[in-house]
Design a protein around this motif. Structure first.
Motif, mmCIF file in Angstrom:
data_model
loop_
_atom_site.group_PDB
_atom_site.id
_atom_site.type_symbol
_atom_site.label_atom_id
_atom_site.label_comp_id
_atom_site.label_asym_id
_atom_site.label_seq_id
_atom_site.Cartn_x
_atom_site.Cartn_y
_atom_site.Cartn_z
ATOM 1 N N GLY A 1 14.910 1.468 -1.668
ATOM 2 C CA GLY A 1 15.128 2.538 -0.692
ATOM 3 C C GLY A 1 13.945 2.957 0.151
ATOM 4 N N ILE A 2 12.804 2.294 -0.005
ATOM 5 C CA ILE A 2 11.636 2.692 0.788
ATOM 6 C C ILE A 2 11.872 2.457 2.285
ATOM 7 C CG2 ILE A 2 9.310 1.842 1.360
ATOM 8 C CD1 ILE A 2 9.283 3.789 -0.890
ATOM 9 N N ALA A 3 11.581 3.472 3.104
ATOM 10 C CA ALA A 3 11.753 3.346 4.552
ATOM 11 C C ALA A 3 10.403 3.313 5.270
ATOM 12 C CB ALA A 3 12.583 4.515 5.082
ATOM 13 N N VAL B 1 5.447 -6.446 -4.392
ATOM 14 C CA VAL B 1 5.716 -5.083 -4.862
ATOM 15 C C VAL B 1 6.410 -4.276 -3.765
ATOM 16 C CG1 VAL B 1 4.694 -2.928 -5.674
ATOM 17 C CG2 VAL B 1 3.770 -5.107 -6.469
ATOM 18 N N ALA B 2 5.911 -4.414 -2.544
ATOM 19 C CA ALA B 2 6.492 -3.645 -1.431
ATOM 20 C C ALA B 2 7.962 -4.038 -1.240
ATOM 21 C CB ALA B 2 5.694 -3.879 -0.158
ATOM 22 N N ARG B 3 8.258 -5.316 -1.367
ATOM 23 C CA ARG B 3 9.664 -5.745 -1.198
ATOM 24 C C ARG B 3 10.536 -5.165 -2.309
ATOM 25 N NH1 ARG B 3 9.661 -11.553 -1.337
ATOM 26 N NH2 ARG B 3 11.902 -11.313 -1.415
ATOM 27 N N ALA B 4 9.989 -5.111 -3.498
ATOM 28 C CA ALA B 4 10.761 -4.524 -4.604
ATOM 29 C C ALA B 4 11.037 -3.040 -4.313
ATOM 30 C CB ALA B 4 10.007 -4.686 -5.918
ATOM 31 N N PHE B 5 10.023 -2.335 -3.837
ATOM 32 C CA PHE B 5 10.218 -0.924 -3.456
ATOM 33 C C PHE B 5 11.243 -0.814 -2.328
ATOM 34 C CE2 PHE B 5 6.290 0.353 -5.682
ATOM 35 C CZ PHE B 5 6.626 1.634 -6.084
ATOM 36 N N ASP C 1 8.945 6.756 0.541
ATOM 37 C CA ASP C 1 7.656 6.531 1.168
ATOM 38 C C ASP C 1 6.732 5.851 0.152
ATOM 39 O OD1 ASP C 1 5.162 7.011 2.328
ATOM 40 O OD2 ASP C 1 5.681 9.008 3.029
ATOM 41 N N LEU C 2 6.104 4.737 0.545
ATOM 42 C CA LEU C 2 5.165 4.051 -0.340
ATOM 43 C C LEU C 2 3.789 4.012 0.315
ATOM 44 C CD1 LEU C 2 4.514 2.265 -2.832
ATOM 45 C CD2 LEU C 2 5.198 0.282 -1.457
ATOM 46 N N ARG C 3 2.791 4.468 -0.412
ATOM 47 C CA ARG C 3 1.410 4.407 0.091
ATOM 48 C C ARG C 3 0.655 3.373 -0.724
ATOM 49 N NH1 ARG C 3 0.374 10.379 2.249
ATOM 50 N NH2 ARG C 3 2.456 10.541 3.100
ATOM 51 N N ILE C 4 0.016 2.472 -0.035
ATOM 52 C CA ILE C 4 -0.654 1.366 -0.719
ATOM 53 C C ILE C 4 -2.145 1.459 -0.465
ATOM 54 C CG2 ILE C 4 -0.823 -1.140 -0.875
ATOM 55 C CD1 ILE C 4 2.021 -1.331 0.249
ATOM 56 N N LEU D 1 -2.275 -8.915 6.163
ATOM 57 C CA LEU D 1 -1.365 -8.159 5.292
ATOM 58 C C LEU D 1 -0.317 -7.421 6.133
ATOM 59 C CD1 LEU D 1 -0.469 -7.066 2.535
ATOM 60 C CD2 LEU D 1 -2.135 -5.211 2.826
ATOM 61 N N VAL D 2 -0.764 -6.825 7.233
ATOM 62 C CA VAL D 2 0.185 -6.126 8.116
ATOM 63 C C VAL D 2 1.258 -7.115 8.577
ATOM 64 C CG1 VAL D 2 0.411 -5.044 10.388
ATOM 65 C CG2 VAL D 2 -1.431 -4.344 8.858
ATOM 66 N N ARG D 3 0.828 -8.303 8.994
ATOM 67 C CA ARG D 3 1.811 -9.286 9.477
ATOM 68 C C ARG D 3 2.786 -9.662 8.358
ATOM 69 N NH1 ARG D 3 -1.236 -12.338 12.037
ATOM 70 N NH2 ARG D 3 -0.542 -11.766 14.111
ATOM 71 N N MET D 4 2.251 -9.897 7.171
ATOM 72 C CA MET D 4 3.118 -10.311 6.057
ATOM 73 C C MET D 4 4.139 -9.216 5.731
ATOM 74 S SD MET D 4 0.064 -11.996 3.789
ATOM 75 C CE MET D 4 0.939 -12.293 2.261
ATOM 76 N N LEU D 5 3.689 -7.971 5.726
ATOM 77 C CA LEU D 5 4.609 -6.864 5.403
ATOM 78 C C LEU D 5 5.647 -6.702 6.506
ATOM 79 C CD1 LEU D 5 2.003 -4.273 4.077
ATOM 80 C CD2 LEU D 5 3.836 -5.304 2.728
ATOM 81 N N HIS D 6 5.198 -6.814 7.743
ATOM 82 C CA HIS D 6 6.111 -6.643 8.875
ATOM 83 C C HIS D 6 7.164 -7.757 8.875
ATOM 84 C CE1 HIS D 6 7.585 -5.580 12.773
ATOM 85 N NE2 HIS D 6 7.258 -6.765 13.281
#
Ligand code: SAM
Ligand code: SF4
Ligand code: SF4
Length: 361
Positions: free
Chosen positions: A90-92, A82-86, A39-42, A110-115
């Motif tokens: 194993g981040i779900a 960073v999120a992609r590295a996480f 779990d990653l919290r940003i 940002l939501v679109r980019m992460l999604h």
């Protein structure tokens, strides 16, 4: 002896990234207590339009308070890297938080980019709801599917006593309905319970949200940061919350959705849905804690109650590649030993810790 992942000099601020104990290629990293990373919290901003007394008390976060200048914030591109590295480790699940995340301009981008970068990741966001009505449609269109809204009372005077801002309860309730109507359902509703301030609202909150499909989570007041004047006497143990709700509406425990789930689930025996309790003070769940936090300024924190983070931003801005980033994160996680809530004392509760608005709740 394993080699340091980066020269210490590069990590100028915060803690230096430690040496890598084991190649990430050997599998997802595991910390010194055998806990994985899920779990990653940003935290996307350290600013907020509320001054909740338990989080950003106005005496401290006043007109003179120095919030981070924009250049210190990770850019959206940096956050996604960073999120992609996480994710590769194993981040779900990713939760966007803050401060108030909807105050960060272009949050839907940002939501679109992460999604788009990680379509399989469970992407969610925690908000105080003040801008949710305006943003819900754009957030859904960008790929967000779930949202948590904080609401500490159904009564305006009590709500104001908690958040020290003049925002009507009705508008938060409207935002919750609006978010659900746009498809961000079920909505989770976070209520921090503080003795003598809003605990008389516990059963009213349960009653209000029963049968709506929304899930209230009753959170024990925590000693996060160093400014909220926490005292054990102000904590209502979750067992007491369950007892009070159970007297009004018989309820029973439900199995967790997954290992490491923070909220313990309860359901109403009459089928009117469920609620959750988050008992990090009286029933610590450190042994299954698989959460990492990325602070607004790009440091990794491995515990909500940490004093310092590991400076990833310097590494990124010094030109580190994706593999180097992943190795740095793996190294931090492998060295992790946190279990603050299991060893909390009056003394640790008073100690200096990073503020929650900075590392994300
Ligand atoms: N501003 C957003 C909000 O309030 O939902 C997101 C950030 S806030 C730090 C995330 C969550 O942390 C909120 O649900 C808030 O109620 C909770 N929180 C903040 N301070 C807390 C404390 N001292 N104890 C327990 N929960 C806390
Ligand atoms: Fe702001 Fe959320 Fe903290 Fe309240 S809990 S002050 S809304 S960041
Ligand atoms: Fe995780 Fe730290 Fe909370 Fe324990 S105290 S559950 S290690 S964040």
């Amino acid at each position: 002896m394993p080699k340091p992942v980066i020269p210490v000099a590069v990590a100028r601020r915060g803690l230096a990234i430690p040496p890598l104990a084991r190649e990430p290629g050997d599998g997802p990293p595991v910390d010194t207590r055998g806990r994985g990373l899920r779990d990653l919290r940003i935290s996307v901003t350290d600013r907020c339009n509320f001054r909740c007394t338990y989080c950003m008390p106005r005496e401290v976060f006043d007109a003179d308070y120095q919030f981070l200048p924009h250049a210190e914030l990770l850019s959206f591109e940096e956050i996604v890297r960073v999120a992609r590295a996480f994710h590769g480790l194993g981040i779900a699940k990713i939760r966007l938080t803050g401060g108030e995340p909807l105050l960060r301009r272009g949050i839907e981008d940002l939501v679109r980019m992460l999604h788009e970068a990680m379509p399989g990741v469970d992407l969610t966001l925690t908000t105080n709801g003040t801008a949710l009505k305006q943003k819900a449609r754009a957030l859904y269109a960008a790929g967000l599917r779930r949202v948590t809204v904080s609401l500490d009372s159904l009564d305006d005077a009590t709500f104001r006593a908690m958040n020290d801002a003049d925002f009507p309860v009705a508008k938060v309730l409207e935002a919750i309905d609006c978010a659900a109507a746009e498809g961000l359902a079920p909505v989770k509703v976070n209520m921090v319970v503080r003795r003598g301030t809003n605990d008389h609202q516990v059963v009213d909150m349960a009653r209000h949200f029963r049968g709506t499909g929304h899930i209230v989570r009753f959170i024990e007041f925590m000693d996060v940061g160093a400014t909220n004047g926490w005292r054990m006497d102000d904590v209502i143990p979750s067992a007491e919350v369950v007892r009070r709700i159970g007297e009004a509406f018989p309820c029973e425990p439900v199995n967790p959705n997954h290992f490491g789930e923070v909220a313990r689930r309860w359901r109403y025996q009459d089928g009117a849905g469920e609620f959750g309790i988050i008992s990090s003070v009286t029933q610590a769940f450190c042994s299954s804690c698989n959460r990492a936090r990325l602070s607004t300024d790009g440091s990794i924190y491995t515990c909500l109650f940490a004093r310092e983070g590991y400076d990833l931003k310097s590494l990124i801005r010094a030109g580190a590649g994706d593999a180097e980033l992943a190795r740095a994160i793996a190294a931090v996680w492998q060295g992790r030993d946190d279990r603050y809530s299991e060893i909390r004392t009056a003394e640790t509760a008073r100690a200096r810790k990073v503020e929650m608005s900075f590392i994300g709740g």
